[in-house]
Design a protein around this motif. Structure first.
Motif, PDB file in Angstrom:
ATOM      1  N   LEU A  33      -4.248   5.461 -11.036  1.00 16.29           N
ATOM      2  CA  LEU A  33      -2.984   5.501 -10.297  1.00 16.29           C
ATOM      3  C   LEU A  33      -1.862   4.811 -11.067  1.00 16.29           C
ATOM      4  O   LEU A  33      -0.755   5.345 -11.153  1.00 16.29           O
ATOM      5  CB  LEU A  33      -3.143   4.886  -8.900  1.00 16.29           C
ATOM      6  CG  LEU A  33      -1.935   5.007  -7.980  1.00 16.29           C
ATOM      7  CD1 LEU A  33      -1.512   6.463  -7.801  1.00 16.29           C
ATOM      8  CD2 LEU A  33      -2.225   4.373  -6.631  1.00 16.29           C
ATOM      9  N   ASP A  34      -2.132   3.656 -11.653  1.00 20.87           N
ATOM     10  CA  ASP A  34      -1.094   2.962 -12.428  1.00 20.87           C
ATOM     11  C   ASP A  34      -0.589   3.832 -13.584  1.00 20.87           C
ATOM     12  O   ASP A  34       0.596   3.823 -13.900  1.00 20.87           O
ATOM     13  CB  ASP A  34      -1.625   1.638 -12.994  1.00 20.87           C
ATOM     14  CG  ASP A  34      -1.756   0.565 -11.917  1.00 20.87           C
ATOM     15  OD1 ASP A  34      -1.212   0.750 -10.808  1.00 20.87           O
ATOM     16  OD2 ASP A  34      -2.403  -0.458 -12.190  1.00 20.87           O
ATOM     17  N   GLN A  61      -8.583  10.659   3.040  1.00 24.37           N
ATOM     18  CA  GLN A  61      -7.432   9.766   2.840  1.00 24.37           C
ATOM     19  C   GLN A  61      -6.117  10.488   3.123  1.00 24.37           C
ATOM     20  O   GLN A  61      -5.187   9.888   3.677  1.00 24.37           O
ATOM     21  CB  GLN A  61      -7.439   9.208   1.422  1.00 24.37           C
ATOM     22  CG  GLN A  61      -8.529   8.177   1.215  1.00 24.37           C
ATOM     23  CD  GLN A  61      -8.548   7.686  -0.221  1.00 24.37           C
ATOM     24  OE1 GLN A  61      -8.740   8.454  -1.156  1.00 24.37           O
ATOM     25  NE2 GLN A  61      -8.322   6.400  -0.390  1.00 24.37           N
ATOM     26  N   TYR A  85      -2.058  11.926  -5.474  1.00 25.20           N
ATOM     27  CA  TYR A  85      -1.978  10.464  -5.381  1.00 25.20           C
ATOM     28  C   TYR A  85      -3.366   9.874  -5.140  1.00 25.20           C
ATOM     29  O   TYR A  85      -3.794   8.962  -5.849  1.00 25.20           O
ATOM     30  CB  TYR A  85      -1.022  10.067  -4.245  1.00 25.20           C
ATOM     31  CG  TYR A  85      -1.000   8.585  -3.960  1.00 25.20           C
ATOM     32  CD1 TYR A  85      -0.190   7.727  -4.708  1.00 25.20           C
ATOM     33  CD2 TYR A  85      -1.779   8.025  -2.946  1.00 25.20           C
ATOM     34  CE1 TYR A  85      -0.160   6.365  -4.455  1.00 25.20           C
ATOM     35  CE2 TYR A  85      -1.754   6.660  -2.684  1.00 25.20           C
ATOM     36  CZ  TYR A  85      -0.947   5.839  -3.444  1.00 25.20           C
ATOM     37  OH  TYR A  85      -0.925   4.496  -3.187  1.00 25.20           O
ATOM     38  N   TYR A  86      -4.065  10.400  -4.141  1.00 23.31           N
ATOM     39  CA  TYR A  86      -5.379   9.848  -3.803  1.00 23.31           C
ATOM     40  C   TYR A  86      -6.439  10.191  -4.848  1.00 23.31           C
ATOM     41  O   TYR A  86      -7.366   9.414  -5.059  1.00 23.31           O
ATOM     42  CB  TYR A  86      -5.803  10.270  -2.397  1.00 23.31           C
ATOM     43  CG  TYR A  86      -5.006   9.533  -1.348  1.00 23.31           C
ATOM     44  CD1 TYR A  86      -5.095   8.148  -1.232  1.00 23.31           C
ATOM     45  CD2 TYR A  86      -4.135  10.196  -0.503  1.00 23.31           C
ATOM     46  CE1 TYR A  86      -4.340   7.445  -0.295  1.00 23.31           C
ATOM     47  CE2 TYR A  86      -3.386   9.508   0.436  1.00 23.31           C
ATOM     48  CZ  TYR A  86      -3.495   8.138   0.540  1.00 23.31           C
ATOM     49  OH  TYR A  86      -2.748   7.441   1.465  1.00 23.31           O
ATOM     50  N   GLY A 118      -9.141   5.792 -10.556  1.00 20.57           N
ATOM     51  CA  GLY A 118      -8.722   4.527 -11.163  1.00 20.57           C
ATOM     52  C   GLY A 118      -7.571   4.676 -12.150  1.00 20.57           C
ATOM     53  O   GLY A 118      -7.398   3.846 -13.033  1.00 20.57           O
ATOM     54  N   VAL A 129       0.846  -1.186   0.000  1.00 16.65           N
ATOM     55  CA  VAL A 129       0.000   0.000   0.000  1.00 16.65           C
ATOM     56  C   VAL A 129       0.888   1.244   0.000  1.00 16.65           C
ATOM     57  O   VAL A 129       1.813   1.343   0.811  1.00 16.65           O
ATOM     58  CB  VAL A 129      -0.891   0.016   1.271  1.00 16.65           C
ATOM     59  CG1 VAL A 129      -1.742   1.265   1.323  1.00 16.65           C
ATOM     60  CG2 VAL A 129      -1.735  -1.233   1.354  1.00 16.65           C
ATOM     61  N   GLU A 157      -5.915   7.613  -7.470  1.00 13.79           N
ATOM     62  CA  GLU A 157      -6.465   6.351  -6.989  1.00 13.79           C
ATOM     63  C   GLU A 157      -7.991   6.348  -7.116  1.00 13.79           C
ATOM     64  O   GLU A 157      -8.580   5.386  -7.605  1.00 13.79           O
ATOM     65  CB  GLU A 157      -6.042   6.143  -5.530  1.00 13.79           C
ATOM     66  CG  GLU A 157      -6.330   4.772  -4.992  1.00 13.79           C
ATOM     67  CD  GLU A 157      -5.786   4.588  -3.594  1.00 13.79           C
ATOM     68  OE1 GLU A 157      -4.800   3.849  -3.451  1.00 13.79           O
ATOM     69  OE2 GLU A 157      -6.348   5.174  -2.639  1.00 13.79           O
ATOM     70  N   HIS A 197       1.201   7.363 -11.671  1.00 12.59           N
ATOM     71  CA  HIS A 197       2.227   7.272 -10.625  1.00 12.59           C
ATOM     72  C   HIS A 197       3.610   7.707 -11.140  1.00 12.59           C
ATOM     73  O   HIS A 197       4.218   8.614 -10.569  1.00 12.59           O
ATOM     74  CB  HIS A 197       2.252   5.844 -10.069  1.00 12.59           C
ATOM     75  CG  HIS A 197       2.915   5.700  -8.749  1.00 12.59           C
ATOM     76  ND1 HIS A 197       2.561   6.439  -7.637  1.00 12.59           N
ATOM     77  CD2 HIS A 197       3.912   4.869  -8.347  1.00 12.59           C
ATOM     78  CE1 HIS A 197       3.304   6.078  -6.613  1.00 12.59           C
ATOM     79  NE2 HIS A 197       4.140   5.128  -7.014  1.00 12.59           N
TER      80      HIS A 197
END
Length: 170
Positions: free
Chosen positions: A60-61, A110, A51-52, A58, A34, A55, A64
Motif C-alpha cells: 500500500l505504501d 473489506q 486499495y485493499y 503489503g 485508517v 494492503e 497509494h
C-alpha cells in the motif's frame, strides 16, 4: 481512530494526501489513521478493490500515490482489473499476485465493510474524516483541508480527555 474517506479519482483527495501524510507523522502513538475508500458506483468499487489488494499484498505504501497519480495526473480510468494489474506490475508488483488478491474473498469482504462504513457515516463527498467513529469532518464544513486537520486534532484531544476522565473515575 481517524478514518479518511477518499477516492483515488478525486482531485481534492489527491491534493489532500501530501498534507495528510505529513500530519500523520506528527500524531501520538495512541492515534491510528485508517483509509476507507468511498464507493458510489462500480468504478469506485474497482478502485477500492485495488486499495485493499495493495494492503493485502503489503504494498500500500508503494502503490497509494501511483494510484492517485494514474487517475488524476495521467488521466487513466483504471476501470478494469487488467488496467490495474498493468499499473501494479509497472511498480514492481507481480501481476498474478495482484489478481489473486484483487479477486480474493478477503478483499471483497473489506470492500463491503468500507461501503457499509461510508453509508453508516453518511459520507457525502471526499475527502472526509471521521474521528473516533462519531465526528464527521468535511472539507466544506471545516472551511478547507488544513482546517479539517486542525478540527481533527481538536476532536482527538477531546476524545483523549474524555478517555482520561473515564479512566480516573474508575
Amino acid at each position: 481512530e481517524v478514518t479518511e474517506f477518499f477516492w483515488y479519482g478525486c482531485g481534492h483527495c489527491y491534493n489532500f494526501e501530501p498534507q495528510l501524510s505529513q500530519w500523520k507523522k506528527g500524531l501520538e502513538d495512541d492515534v491510528v489513521v485508517v483509509g476507507s475508500p468511498a464507493m458510489w458506483n462500480g468504478l469506485m468499487e474497482v478502485h477500492a478493490r485495488a486499495y485493499y489488494a495493495a494492503e493485502a499484498l503489503g504494498v500500500l505504501d508503494k502503490m497509494h500515490m501511483p494510484l492517485f497519480q494514474a487517475l488524476n495526473v495521467d488521466r487513466k480510468r483504471l476501470a478494469s482489473e487488467d488496467e490495474l494489474a498493468d499499473l501494479f506490475a509497472a511498480n514492481g508488483v507481480d501481476r498474478d499476485a495482484f489478481s489473486k488478491a484483487f479477486n480474493s474473498f478477503g478483499v471483497g469482504s473489506q470492500v463491503r465493510q468500507a461501503n457499509a462504513r461510508a453509508r453508516a457515516a453518511r459520507i457525502s463527498g471526499t475527502p472526509e474524516l471521521m474521528v473516533a467513529g462519531k465526528y464527521r469532518i468535511s472539507t466544506r464544513k471545516a472551511g478547507g483541508q488544513a482546517e479539517m486537520l486542525k478540527l481533527a486534532e481538536f476532536l482527538i484531544e477531546k476524545e483523549r480527555a474524555a478517555r482520561e476522565a473515564t479512566a480516573s473515575a474508575s
